[in-house]
Design an enzyme around this catalytic site. Structure first.
Site, PDB file in Angstrom:
ATOM      1  N   HIS A 197       0.792  -1.135  -0.186  1.00 61.57           N
ATOM      2  CA  HIS A 197      -0.140  -0.053  -0.228  1.00 61.57           C
ATOM      3  C   HIS A 197       0.897   1.244  -0.025  1.00 61.57           C
ATOM      4  O   HIS A 197       1.977   1.012  -0.090  1.00 61.57           O
ATOM      5  CB  HIS A 197      -0.892  -0.049   1.211  1.00 61.57           C
ATOM      6  CG  HIS A 197      -0.208   0.109   2.642  1.00 61.57           C
ATOM      7  ND1 HIS A 197       0.461  -1.080   3.058  1.00 61.57           N
ATOM      8  CD2 HIS A 197      -0.347   0.847   3.622  1.00 61.57           C
ATOM      9  CE1 HIS A 197       0.941  -0.630   4.381  1.00 61.57           C
ATOM     10  NE2 HIS A 197       0.441   0.489   4.576  1.00 61.57           N
TER      11      HIS A 197
ATOM     12  N   HIS B  22       1.068   3.953   2.245  1.00 59.21           N
ATOM     13  CA  HIS B  22       1.613   4.637   3.374  1.00 59.21           C
ATOM     14  C   HIS B  22       3.114   4.898   3.331  1.00 59.21           C
ATOM     15  O   HIS B  22       3.864   3.845   2.795  1.00 59.21           O
ATOM     16  CB  HIS B  22       1.098   3.977   4.790  1.00 59.21           C
ATOM     17  CG  HIS B  22      -0.299   4.277   4.913  1.00 59.21           C
ATOM     18  ND1 HIS B  22      -1.160   3.346   5.746  1.00 59.21           N
ATOM     19  CD2 HIS B  22      -1.228   5.032   4.448  1.00 59.21           C
ATOM     20  CE1 HIS B  22      -2.226   3.830   6.018  1.00 59.21           C
ATOM     21  NE2 HIS B  22      -2.328   4.664   5.112  1.00 59.21           N
TER      22      HIS B  22
ATOM     23  N   ASP C 100       5.542   4.770   5.201  1.00 62.62           N
ATOM     24  CA  ASP C 100       6.644   3.764   5.909  1.00 62.62           C
ATOM     25  C   ASP C 100       6.978   2.657   4.772  1.00 62.62           C
ATOM     26  O   ASP C 100       7.623   1.645   5.298  1.00 62.62           O
ATOM     27  CB  ASP C 100       6.303   3.661   7.291  1.00 62.62           C
ATOM     28  CG  ASP C 100       4.784   2.949   7.370  1.00 62.62           C
ATOM     29  OD1 ASP C 100       3.965   3.245   6.998  1.00 62.62           O
ATOM     30  OD2 ASP C 100       4.676   1.850   8.390  1.00 62.62           O
ATOM     31  N   HIS C 101       5.899   2.547   3.919  1.00 57.67           N
ATOM     32  CA  HIS C 101       6.058   1.343   3.216  1.00 57.67           C
ATOM     33  C   HIS C 101       6.513   1.660   1.664  1.00 57.67           C
ATOM     34  O   HIS C 101       6.655   0.890   0.960  1.00 57.67           O
ATOM     35  CB  HIS C 101       4.634   0.492   3.100  1.00 57.67           C
ATOM     36  CG  HIS C 101       4.257  -0.206   4.055  1.00 57.67           C
ATOM     37  ND1 HIS C 101       4.393  -1.432   4.289  1.00 57.67           N
ATOM     38  CD2 HIS C 101       3.915   0.522   5.471  1.00 57.67           C
ATOM     39  CE1 HIS C 101       4.086  -1.666   5.729  1.00 57.67           C
ATOM     40  NE2 HIS C 101       3.576  -0.492   6.239  1.00 57.67           N
TER      41      HIS C 101
ATOM     42  N   ASP D  36       0.406  -4.495   6.858  1.00 55.49           N
ATOM     43  CA  ASP D  36      -0.807  -3.750   7.748  1.00 55.49           C
ATOM     44  C   ASP D  36      -2.259  -4.288   7.337  1.00 55.49           C
ATOM     45  O   ASP D  36      -2.674  -4.206   6.259  1.00 55.49           O
ATOM     46  CB  ASP D  36      -0.659  -2.218   7.140  1.00 55.49           C
ATOM     47  CG  ASP D  36       0.728  -1.569   7.554  1.00 55.49           C
ATOM     48  OD1 ASP D  36       1.457  -2.325   7.859  1.00 55.49           O
ATOM     49  OD2 ASP D  36       0.849  -0.354   7.825  1.00 55.49           O
TER      50      ASP D  36
ATOM     51  N   HIS E 101       7.557  -5.124  11.474  1.00 50.34           N
ATOM     52  CA  HIS E 101       6.969  -3.897  11.504  1.00 50.34           C
ATOM     53  C   HIS E 101       6.186  -3.659  12.858  1.00 50.34           C
ATOM     54  O   HIS E 101       5.050  -3.572  13.263  1.00 50.34           O
ATOM     55  CB  HIS E 101       5.624  -4.178  10.713  1.00 50.34           C
ATOM     56  CG  HIS E 101       4.845  -2.750  10.277  1.00 50.34           C
ATOM     57  ND1 HIS E 101       3.627  -2.447  11.018  1.00 50.34           N
ATOM     58  CD2 HIS E 101       5.074  -2.073   9.297  1.00 50.34           C
ATOM     59  CE1 HIS E 101       3.170  -1.325  10.408  1.00 50.34           C
ATOM     60  NE2 HIS E 101       4.089  -1.185   9.325  1.00 50.34           N
TER      61      HIS E 101
END
Length: 305
Positions: free
Chosen positions: A61, A63, A65-66, A196, A254
């Protein structure tokens, strides 16, 4: 060589000891990079892995941090003179974010964009399943096709030896002997990555029969309320996911910055993981895929086909 290289184990915020998310799967000469967060380019240097080994980049996805490390990784590949195509997979609803990130990378890479939506196959032996997060999110599974395990006693009885064994494997039959007559089915290896998400059917499908399952473990079981609110897994839920799917090895990653000591999270996951080996990953850890599963009712002295 089939090996997972852990580049980062933090979640939303990095810490002094954990870089933002990032996982590199080395699989028979291929390199698949999952969710490159900030600092991934530098973590590759620390891991001693050349960015030129990457052939696919998979975003669960968009976001930050990814994916905020994506421009740096792409720019490094240009600097290193990478000439092979690089395939980038991501949810179609993240198109604007991905395009913006790619636009600030150094030009010159043969980058091929592959947005996807819904479950299914996105490349040869690479599949996605939808997860349950606050934005559209997908987990990935790399599944080796099933093969066959040769039975030496049956080969000997059929008079097949030496180069004829390879010929039989290649052609499927030889001098009236079919490959099925001298072998048994062997499951292929499976790698799965679940980031996530709250517990969901998609995560369960990805974890099924995984030899190596990488799962987010953002919260301890004591913080289940936070996990539910932010749509993440607790340690116990990650362990239960591995147990339900019959996964052989579970790598937890994570982690929320609130946890300095990961031992309690590993213990909570281990208590729920059934027969899976459980590891709380540290940055730059490496995990080899377990040996292939033995075929059911495999006779002694068999040889992988």
């Amino acid at each position: 060589m089939r090996e997972l290289v852990v580049l980062g184990t933090a979640s939303q915020a990095p810490t002094r000891t954990r870089n933002h998310n990032g996982h590199l799967l080395l699989w028979d000469g291929r390199g698949l990079l999952f969710d490159p967060g900030e600092g991934t380019q530098r973590q590759l240097v620390h891991a001693g892995v050349a960015a030129s080994r990457i052939g696919r980049i998979c975003l669960t996805h968009v976001h930050g941090d990814h994916c905020y490390g994506l421009p740096g990784v792409l720019s490094r590949m240009v600097l290193d003179g990478v000439e092979h195509p690089v395939h980038l997979h991501y949810p179609a609803t993240g198109e604007d974010v991905v395009r913006a990130l790619v636009s600030v990378a150094t030009p010159g890479l043969d980058l091929r964009l592959h947005p996807h939506g819904g479950p299914g196959q996105v490349a040869e032996d690479l599949e996605v399943r939808p997860l349950d997060h606050r934005v559209e999110t997908y987990g990935y599974r790399l599944a080796e096709p099933a093969g066959r395990t040769l039975l030496p006693d049956r080969l000997a009885a059929a008079g097949i030896a030496g180069p004829d064994v390879r010929r039989l494997q290649r052609e499927g039959s030889l001098r009236g002997t079919a490959l099925a007559d001298v072998s048994v089915p062997r499951p292929g290896q499976r790698f799965a990555l679940v980031m996530d998400t709250a517990p969901c059917a998609g995560a369960e499908e990805l974890a099924e029969d995984a030899d190596l399952l990488v799962a987010e473990c953002t919260y301890a079981d004591d913080d289940a309320g936070l996990a539910a609110r932010h749509r993440h897994l607790t340690a116990g839920q990650a362990g239960a996911l591995a147990a339900a799917g019959g996964a052989r090895t579970l790598v937890l990653t994570h982690f929320s910055a609130r946890y300095e000591d990961l031992a309690p999270l590993a213990a909570q996951a281990r208590a729920a993981a059934g027969g899976a080996a459980v590891h709380a990953a540290e940055d730059l850890d490496r995990f080899a895929l377990p040996r292939r599963r033995a075929p059911r009712d495999q006779p002694a002295g068999t040889t992988p086909a």
